[in-house]
Design a protein around this motif. Structure first.
Motif, short mmCIF file in Angstrom:
data_model
loop_
_atom_site.label_atom_id
_atom_site.label_comp_id
_atom_site.label_asym_id
_atom_site.label_seq_id
_atom_site.Cartn_x
_atom_site.Cartn_y
_atom_site.Cartn_z
N THR A 126 45.89 23.88 2.25
CA THR A 126 44.56 24.46 2.05
C THR A 126 44.63 25.86 1.44
OG1 THR A 126 43.90 23.24 4.02
CG2 THR A 126 42.39 24.94 3.25
N GLU A 127 43.64 26.17 0.58
CA GLU A 127 43.51 27.50 -0.02
C GLU A 127 42.07 27.98 0.18
OE1 GLU A 127 44.89 27.37 -4.08
OE2 GLU A 127 46.82 26.52 -3.48
N THR A 130 39.81 25.89 -1.98
CA THR A 130 40.06 24.45 -2.05
C THR A 130 40.51 23.93 -0.69
OG1 THR A 130 42.35 24.80 -2.81
CG2 THR A 130 40.68 24.47 -4.51
N GLY A 131 39.54 23.30 0.01
CA GLY A 131 39.84 22.69 1.31
C GLY A 131 39.84 21.19 1.14
N SER A 132 38.63 20.58 1.21
CA SER A 132 38.53 19.13 1.00
C SER A 132 39.04 18.75 -0.39
CB SER A 132 37.07 18.70 1.14
OG SER A 132 36.55 19.10 2.38
N ALA A 134 41.53 19.50 -2.35
CA ALA A 134 42.85 20.14 -2.46
C ALA A 134 43.46 20.00 -3.86
CB ALA A 134 43.79 19.54 -1.42
N LYS A 154 47.69 30.59 0.65
CA LYS A 154 47.29 29.42 1.45
C LYS A 154 46.55 29.96 2.67
CE LYS A 154 49.20 26.20 -1.04
NZ LYS A 154 48.39 25.12 -1.63
N TRP A 156 44.17 29.17 6.50
CA TRP A 156 43.97 28.29 7.66
C TRP A 156 45.27 27.62 8.10
CZ3 TRP A 156 39.55 29.16 9.79
CH2 TRP A 156 38.43 29.41 9.01
N THR A 365 37.72 16.76 7.05
CA THR A 365 36.48 16.74 7.86
C THR A 365 36.03 15.30 8.10
OG1 THR A 365 35.13 16.79 5.88
CG2 THR A 365 35.73 18.94 6.81
#
Ligand SMILES: Cc1cc2nc3c(=O)[nH]c(=O)nc-3n(C[C@H](O)[C@H](O)[C@H](O)COP(=O)(O)OP(=O)(O)OC[C@H]3O[C@@H](n4cnc5c(N)ncnc54)[C@H](O)[C@@H]3O)c2cc1C
Length: 379
Positions: A126-127, A130-132, A134, A154, A156, A365
């Motif tokens: 994760t960044e 950009t989570g979901s 990626a 990066k 989280w 999620t």
């Protein structure tokens, strides 16, 4: 499928309960309050074989399968979900990725240290933007002779500060090319690799979550995991297994919340009788047990398929989706059954309530689980 616990699972339940009562329960609210990551607990979990549950014995692990793994995370999370989350991230993500894709030399170098708990691992996908999604990651690695130079952040990342080893997936090719990302093994202490901000979280507060920052970080080509360009595909395979561990974590929370609510409902009296006598309360308990057991069945089915070496993308997404939503709902009901007392730190349910929410977010999620399930059933 046989749903009774096997001998290993029974041994794990007893061992984890005993360990939890001695080394976790007395301190867990203090860690939660101060958001302290109790590193020493993970050294001890390593001594019990719980930092390398799925690692073959030849690399110093316990050599168990997914049934034992689910049981270990569930029992640990019933006591303290944040310890369960950290244990799951270490086992499934960093150690699991290294075990699945490393060459023999890399396995010999890293797996025994991870499996024993001497080292703790992190996994960075994760960044900030950009989570979901990626695949649009911005963190890059550019080749310079025998080295690759990493740049980017990066976020989280579980154990982003404390991990001795980070498995990091970064861009080495074109944007939106699923073969445009590569995985690197980066050791703590490598120049240009540092920890960033530690997150101040709603729950799971004893599990460390922080940024990992790469600034002209030179990593030798021997530290590439698998092939150049395979990083994203590898990460998706790792999440298939990881999602079973988040389902197991959710089971621990759901079970803990249910048992606490059941006990309280028999002890608390209103209108001259235990509140469990009221249908409004007893139906909540009936729903909690039913949904918990449904979540357990989905999780064990995914675990069974994984043990057989079958593809579990849909099944692990269904288990994670259902179990995580169940635990958020069940801990909410448990707080309700406790009334005002449930809103205080004197009872365990307020912590389950705060910790549970992570389960519908981490490792994809709930909405993304539905995207995965829908894509697979419609393809
Ligand atoms: C405590 C914690 C620990 C974590 N540990 C790690 C770790 O160790 N390593 C790591 O790499 N990451 C880790 N993560 C990151 C986690 O995996 C991401 O937070 C998660 O994937 C969601 O990404 P996001 O937070 O950027 O949300 P976003 O992707 O920005 O999503 C925001 C909202 O939009 C929704 N959404 C997005 N896309 C769609 C779509 N296509 N359809 C419908 N809805 C959509 C989401 O479901 C969500 O509700 C951790 C997160 C937390 C909170």
């Amino acid at each position: 499928m046989d749903f009774s616990l096997n001998e290993n699972q029974r041994m794990i339940v007893e061992m984890v309960r005993d360990f939890g009562e001695k080394h976790i329960r007395p301190k867990m609210m203090e860690w939660d309050e101060s958001q302290e990551f109790p590193r020493e607990v993970f050294t001890k979990l390593g001594e019990l074989g719980l930092m390398g549950v799925l690692v073959p014995q030849e690399y110093g692990g316990s050599g168990f399968g997914y049934f034992e793994y689910v049981t270990a995370i569930t029992e640990l999370s019933k006591i303290d979900p944040s310890i369960g989350l950290s244990m799951a991230a270490h086992n499934s993500l960093c150690t699991g990725h290294t075990l699945m894709f490393a060459n023999e030399e890399q396995k010999k170098k890293y797996i025994p240290k991870l499996a024993s708990g001497e080292w703790i691992g992190a996994w960075g996908l994760t960044e900030p933007n950009t989570g979901s999604d990626a695949m649009r990651m911005k963190c890059t690695a550019k080749q310079d002779g025998d080295y690759w130079v990493l740049n980017g952040t990066k976020c989280w990342i579980t154990h982003g500060i404390s991990a001795e080893l980070a498995v990091v997936i970064v861009r080495t090719g074109e944007l939106l090319d699923s073969h445009g990302m590569t995985t690197f093994l980066v050791e703590r202490g490598t120049p240009g690799f540092k920890a960033g901000k530690k997150e101040n979280k709603l729950g799971m507060r004893a599990s460390e979550t922080a940024e990992m920052i790469f600034e002209d970080c030179r990593v030798h080509k021997d530290q590439i995991l698998g092939k150049v360009g395979d990083g994203f595909i590898q990460a998706m395979k790792i999440l298939d297994g990881g999602r079973i561990s988040i389902a197991a974590l959710s089971l621990g929370i759901g079970k803990g919340a249910y048992e606490a609510a059941l006990k309280y409902s028999k002890e608390r009296e209103q209108f001259g009788q235990p509140i469990s006598n009221f249908q409004g309360i007893s139906f909540k308990l009936a729903d909690m047990k039913t949904r918990y057991e449904a979540a357990e069945l989905l999780t064990m089915r995914a675990a069974d398929l994984k043990n057989r070496g079958e593809k579990v993308t849909t099944e692990s997404a269904m288990a994670k989706l259902y179990a995580s939503e169940m635990c958020v709902w069940a801990s909410n009901e448990a707080v309700q059954i406790h009334g005002g007392y449930g809103y205080t730190k004197d009872f365990p349910v307020e912590k389950y309530y705060r910790d549970s929410k992570l389960c519908t977010i981490g490792e994809g999620t709930s909405e993304i689980q539905k995207v995965v399930i829908a894509k697979n059933i419609l393809s």
